[in-house]
Design a protein around this motif. Sequence first.
Motif, mmCIF file in Angstrom:
data_model
loop_
_atom_site.group_PDB
_atom_site.id
_atom_site.type_symbol
_atom_site.label_atom_id
_atom_site.label_comp_id
_atom_site.label_asym_id
_atom_site.label_seq_id
_atom_site.Cartn_x
_atom_site.Cartn_y
_atom_site.Cartn_z
ATOM 1 N N VAL A 99 -10.943 0.965 -3.741
ATOM 2 C CA VAL A 99 -11.090 0.546 -5.133
ATOM 3 C C VAL A 99 -12.440 -0.149 -5.250
ATOM 4 O O VAL A 99 -12.696 -1.136 -4.554
ATOM 5 C CB VAL A 99 -9.970 -0.410 -5.582
ATOM 6 N N GLU A 143 -2.049 8.373 -2.633
ATOM 7 C CA GLU A 143 -2.643 7.261 -1.880
ATOM 8 C C GLU A 143 -4.066 6.970 -2.344
ATOM 9 O O GLU A 143 -4.902 7.864 -2.413
ATOM 10 C CB GLU A 143 -2.661 7.578 -0.392
ATOM 11 N N MET A 144 -4.317 5.697 -2.665
ATOM 12 C CA MET A 144 -5.674 5.255 -2.968
ATOM 13 C C MET A 144 -6.261 4.621 -1.708
ATOM 14 O O MET A 144 -5.659 3.710 -1.135
ATOM 15 C CB MET A 144 -5.692 4.257 -4.116
ATOM 16 N N GLY A 199 -3.136 1.357 -9.235
ATOM 17 C CA GLY A 199 -2.579 1.313 -7.884
ATOM 18 C C GLY A 199 -1.069 1.414 -7.882
ATOM 19 O O GLY A 199 -0.474 2.152 -7.089
#
Length: 417
Positions: A37, A33-34, A24
Amino acid sequence: MILINIGDELLIGQVINTNAAFVGQQMAAAGFEMTDVLTIGDDGEQIRESVTRALEKTDIVLITGGLGPTRDDITKKVICDICHRDLVIDEPTLQHVTDLFAARGMELTETNRQQAAVPTDSIVLNNTLGTAPGIWIEDNGKVVIALPGVPFEMEKLIVDEVIPRLKARDEQHHAILYKVLQCTGITESGLSDMLTEYEQQLPPELKLAYLPKPGIIRLRLTGHSDNREALQATLDEQFAKLKEAAGEYAFTDRDLTLEEIIGELLTKGKKTLAVAESCTGGYIAHLITSVPGSSKYFEGSMVSYSNEVKREILNVREDNLKRRGAVSEEVVSDMALNTMGLFDVDYTIATSGIAGPDGGTPEKPVGTVWIAVATPVRLVTKLFHFGNRTGRKQIVERASHAALNMLRIEIEKDIRR
């Protein structure tokens, strides 16, 4: 981008999932951009379902774990099924694995040989630190990346292979930029109230987040835009306003801890430090010595938990202990000043308080802490009330950070003189 961490050991808490935090941080810093998760177990159907759903939601799926040589390491097989690929031996990887085993004087078994098996038409990400290579598959505009779960192997592949390839693949990707301002000496709600007007004027592409931990509040200003240069200019302008709005409570805009900042200040000024702790029980000394090179400026500490130690070793005056009590301005003043002479240093910190859960009184409830900082030219004391609902550990942490911040302020005063 969606990150999927695979491993039964992660689900049961046997191993802390540091991979998610590292990925991250690195992706945010690189501007990717994540959105999700996920942590899942070593189950083929669960892996298949999670990867398939992730590919329906995003163009990039990053997987860690399940690439080892044992029977529960099934990630490669599931990826092959999803992407309609076969497993084939990659000769350079096989040579790498063979050389590793030869260097250790070990025989290469068929199980170990299968470490070199990769999906057809995939890009092999060379893992110089281990036997399981990373895998990069592109199909119909989608990317599936599989990396070993061993943290130090995964981290090197992220930095050396994955991020450079992501940037090269999409040089004009959506920009995500952020800056962090660290604050202390104020509650999260108090800081939020103080920054209300600032937040109201923020442009829509920027968002301010509050990330608190005991004694410290990190303010993260994040921006999203397709125009990186314009976003950077706006972010810089608004971050300068944020620093001004936070005022005296902001102590750094760098990704440094208070103990690291103090280390820099003491090293630069060629000054020395010692501490005398009661309620913090050595935690301040622990923070200071966690910084590499602290032996240059840190002389030592005294955990004076009992009144006897305060009196017999630190020479705290008996009259102060009897009339004012151990948790008092007079006692921490004695502790700080006498520690300076005992260790022959330039600066000292002293703490005395009630960390709980017992020991509080109506006059001095749990969470009451006196802190003193002695400098070459002055003594500064301050009373803190950290409350009795946060728990003993948090009181100790908050008191330690408050003490370090008091020291930082006094050192910076001396620098400006």
